[in-house]
Design an enzyme around this catalytic site. Sequence first.
Site, PDB file in Angstrom:
ATOM      1  N   GLU B 278     -14.333 -16.833  31.841  1.00  0.00           N
ATOM      2  CA  GLU B 278     -14.660 -18.238  32.050  1.00  0.00           C
ATOM      3  C   GLU B 278     -15.053 -18.897  30.734  1.00  0.00           C
ATOM      4  O   GLU B 278     -14.730 -20.060  30.481  1.00  0.00           O
ATOM      5  CB  GLU B 278     -15.818 -18.333  33.059  1.00  0.00           C
ATOM      6  CG  GLU B 278     -15.838 -19.595  33.864  1.00  0.00           C
ATOM      7  CD  GLU B 278     -16.940 -19.544  34.920  1.00  0.00           C
ATOM      8  OE1 GLU B 278     -16.615 -19.607  36.115  1.00  0.00           O
ATOM      9  OE2 GLU B 278     -18.119 -19.444  34.558  1.00  0.00           O
ATOM     10  N   GLU B 281     -12.035 -19.719  28.767  1.00  0.00           N
ATOM     11  CA  GLU B 281     -11.410 -20.906  29.352  1.00  0.00           C
ATOM     12  C   GLU B 281     -12.138 -22.168  28.887  1.00  0.00           C
ATOM     13  O   GLU B 281     -11.516 -23.163  28.521  1.00  0.00           O
ATOM     14  CB  GLU B 281     -11.490 -20.773  30.883  1.00  0.00           C
ATOM     15  CG  GLU B 281     -10.552 -21.676  31.639  1.00  0.00           C
ATOM     16  CD  GLU B 281     -10.660 -21.463  33.148  1.00  0.00           C
ATOM     17  OE1 GLU B 281     -11.236 -20.437  33.589  1.00  0.00           O
ATOM     18  OE2 GLU B 281     -10.184 -22.341  33.886  1.00  0.00           O
ATOM     19  N   CYS B 298     -17.508 -19.268  40.914  1.00  0.00           N
ATOM     20  CA  CYS B 298     -17.952 -17.985  41.490  1.00  0.00           C
ATOM     21  C   CYS B 298     -18.488 -18.138  42.896  1.00  0.00           C
ATOM     22  O   CYS B 298     -18.701 -17.144  43.583  1.00  0.00           O
ATOM     23  CB  CYS B 298     -18.980 -17.293  40.641  1.00  0.00           C
ATOM     24  SG  CYS B 298     -19.677 -18.268  39.399  1.00  0.00           S
ATOM     25  N   SER B 318     -12.631 -23.588  37.287  1.00  0.00           N
ATOM     26  CA  SER B 318     -12.224 -22.440  36.477  1.00  0.00           C
ATOM     27  C   SER B 318     -11.259 -21.594  37.289  1.00  0.00           C
ATOM     28  O   SER B 318     -11.483 -21.351  38.475  1.00  0.00           O
ATOM     29  CB  SER B 318     -13.448 -21.613  36.105  1.00  0.00           C
ATOM     30  OG  SER B 318     -13.031 -20.346  35.655  1.00  0.00           O
ATOM     31  N   LYS B 357     -18.652 -15.091  51.188  1.00  0.00           N
ATOM     32  CA  LYS B 357     -17.944 -14.011  50.494  1.00  0.00           C
ATOM     33  C   LYS B 357     -17.024 -13.257  51.454  1.00  0.00           C
ATOM     34  O   LYS B 357     -16.023 -12.692  51.043  1.00  0.00           O
ATOM     35  CB  LYS B 357     -18.943 -13.047  49.855  1.00  0.00           C
ATOM     36  CG  LYS B 357     -19.647 -13.621  48.641  1.00  0.00           C
ATOM     37  CD  LYS B 357     -18.747 -13.597  47.410  1.00  0.00           C
ATOM     38  CE  LYS B 357     -19.379 -14.363  46.252  1.00  0.00           C
ATOM     39  NZ  LYS B 357     -18.433 -14.576  45.150  1.00  0.00           N
ATOM     40  N   GLU B 360     -14.069 -15.395  51.451  1.00  0.00           N
ATOM     41  CA  GLU B 360     -13.359 -15.289  50.170  1.00  0.00           C
ATOM     42  C   GLU B 360     -12.519 -14.005  50.106  1.00  0.00           C
ATOM     43  O   GLU B 360     -11.361 -14.024  49.700  1.00  0.00           O
ATOM     44  CB  GLU B 360     -14.365 -15.294  49.020  1.00  0.00           C
ATOM     45  CG  GLU B 360     -13.720 -15.229  47.645  1.00  0.00           C
ATOM     46  CD  GLU B 360     -14.750 -15.117  46.524  1.00  0.00           C
ATOM     47  OE1 GLU B 360     -15.681 -14.301  46.650  1.00  0.00           O
ATOM     48  OE2 GLU B 360     -14.624 -15.848  45.535  1.00  0.00           O
ATOM     49  N   GLU B 365      -4.531 -14.833  49.250  1.00  0.00           N
ATOM     50  CA  GLU B 365      -4.042 -14.589  47.884  1.00  0.00           C
ATOM     51  C   GLU B 365      -4.879 -13.553  47.122  1.00  0.00           C
ATOM     52  O   GLU B 365      -4.538 -13.182  46.000  1.00  0.00           O
ATOM     53  CB  GLU B 365      -3.999 -15.912  47.108  1.00  0.00           C
ATOM     54  CG  GLU B 365      -5.356 -16.531  46.768  1.00  0.00           C
ATOM     55  CD  GLU B 365      -5.930 -17.410  47.883  1.00  0.00           C
ATOM     56  OE1 GLU B 365      -5.467 -17.285  49.035  1.00  0.00           O
ATOM     57  OE2 GLU B 365      -6.841 -18.202  47.599  1.00  0.00           O
ATOM     58  N   CYS B 503     -27.715 -18.145  45.086  1.00  0.00           N
ATOM     59  CA  CYS B 503     -27.516 -16.916  45.869  1.00  0.00           C
ATOM     60  C   CYS B 503     -28.823 -16.300  46.375  1.00  0.00           C
ATOM     61  O   CYS B 503     -28.823 -15.642  47.412  1.00  0.00           O
ATOM     62  CB  CYS B 503     -26.763 -15.890  45.049  1.00  0.00           C
ATOM     63  SG  CYS B 503     -25.241 -16.551  44.352  1.00  0.00           S
TER      64      CYS B 503
END
Lengths: 169, 592
Positions: B278, B281, B298, B318, B357, B360, B365, B503
Amino acid sequence: MSTKTISQEIEKQELDSDQQRFAELDKIIAANKGQAGVLINVLHKAQQLYGYLPREVQLRIAEKLEVPFSKVYSVVSFYSLFSTELQGEKTIEVCTGTACYVKGAADVVSKLESELGIAAGDTTEDGLFTLKTTRCVGVCSLAPVILVEDDVHGDIEIDKTAELLDKYK
Amino acid sequence: MVNIRIDGLDIEVEVGITVLEAAQKLNIDIPTLCYLEELNEVGACRVCVVEIEGEANLQPACMYEVREGLEVRTNTPQVIRARKEVIELHLSDHPFDCLTCAANQNCELQSLAKQHGIRELKYEGDRNQFYIDDLSPALVREPSKCIRCRRCISVCSDIQEVHIYDVIERGFDTVAAPAYNESLMDTPCITCGQCIMVCPTGALHEQDNKAEVWEALADESKHVVIQTAPAIRVTIGEMFGMEIGSLVTGKLVAALKRVGFDKVFDDCFGADVVVLEEGQELMERLESGRDLPQFTSCCPGWVKFCETFYPSMLDNLSSCKSPQQVFGALVKTYYAEQEGIDPKNIFSVSTMPCVAKKYEAQRPEMNDSGQRDVDAVLTTRELGEMIKEIGLDIKNLPDEEYDQPMGQATGAGVIFGSTGGVMEASLRTVYEKLTGERLEKLELKEIRSDGFKEAEIDLKDGRTIKAAVARGTGKARQLMDKVVSGEADYDFVEVMACPAGGCVGGGGQPIYSGRDKWNRMYEDRLQRSEGLFKADREKECRVAHENPDVKKLYAEFLEEPHSEKSQQLLHTSYQDRQMYTHEEQYAEERKS
């Protein structure tokens, strides 16, 4: 030579009419936006336009008024005068107020249900009648009472309901 | 100030507070059910009714404001009887599957019934029966257990501004649900799980993935590995009665080894890799000036929020996957290669403070390793239950070390678990790469009117990095509107979907039934964040790019950040998600 099929043509016409109604709906929304109590007013007018409030119409209202869809449906599902299903051309309402109930309203409901072949709350397949139950209509002396298209019919006799409905067919 | 009297006790209290709050000052605990301080003060459940001198009827204490000379009685026979009656009425429309309920022994309705000595059901009548909505990979809704307290509506609308729930229908049919009581899969739900954290009963809970993990552990042909998220080490102890925010990294590792995982890895290693990817980037974007600000990616709740509500900004997210998915992709490639294990035989588990999560890990993908990158996700709660199931108490375990080669992490990776941590971790590396100097401390200043934080980092060559941090998607919305309108010109923005500290206050963290007042959640997260920053300070190495294991990973496998291999394994793309389209197809894809 056009290769368009009939079903495509029908689809196109339906689409055109949908778009026209959406344009009409957008006008209603634009005219009311920003006013107090706007959601209920718009829903009310949209129901006049469509006859009921289908999901897509509620979504469009939510989007254009910038109100959450959950809120729109919350209001629609709370008020009994809003309907999310297409209503019949004519509404039959059976009074289930206390006096009518005592005089056999429940029997009247089940008789009408079997005659029309639908459950209370539903609409006949030909789209002619919607059967509903309603609270006291205020003419208890005529119990049991039914309303067809706002005409009041009192002292309903179970074996004469078919005859009564025929007048409205 | 006004003088009032509660149960014969005189007290002077400030104007504007409620009878409930005044009573708390006298240590009189008026029971509540729908009430959640600051978040949901609506008087819906009527459990907190009290007698007020001069009022004909009992009044809800949570709604009744104090005034001079007010006289309140909270414990008369009439009040106690009414309270009990209210609870009995709530019970009359509640399924009695307490023994198998997700909220068993952690249910506010159950506690109230016990507290009021209810031993029989006085009222028997119809009970609402709704379908259980288990289509979402993250959350399960059981509307039959809904007590119409509206807390889920308040947190989803007022705090998160996602507006999934409202009260629908009328009378006996009333329930808090999405429009048409549709599945959460058909709504723009971002799966943050904050509704689970506030639900007083078991009407909302996470998808339970414990069974498939036990099954994999029992399967001898499977090599089962687990990665632990940063925030688990400061909350798992709470499941065993330890003080909030206790840092128990070593004990957590010991417990997982005893549960039977073949390898126990630190997800903070994944976080360190994310910092490098990241960060690279960000440096490229700063160089080219394109697609700024860069948003962190994230947090899967935030990613879905952005995809749904701000699809025009997807190029700014990102492209780097989250630490969980980076780790998952590396376990089935790098680790498999190093250890000579067929990736087909690896079952990769993660334990996360999060329910998003789970969603996710199930995104179609997320299979760049050639398999599902992560096979199962456990929340802190599920993990605690698994440890209890084998009869262990984490308090009594020794400290053990993470396994290699993905067990070593820096302080940078650890602070990912707290709001502002991802940004700080990334800027430590970016600053050092751009200036050649160490970034000593990152001061974030709170912008009061906005409720989010900003920082400006001087790169000492005339350039600065303008950064901002938002926690909670409601706050993120305010920030995004400023970015979209051009009012704010940030370079780097961190968003965490969970409002109570990122979190550490995630939707998968321990739930404190009946005590989890909203402001209390904020106090908790301060203690938990403190635990994480303590872990950061204790680390010898606090910058991600100096992690020797990460260096080895790049030297032997990935080559360098943004190499072809890292692009293929560690980066992803996003999609414009229409609101309220039926995502059943998506669910089908997931099943197949």
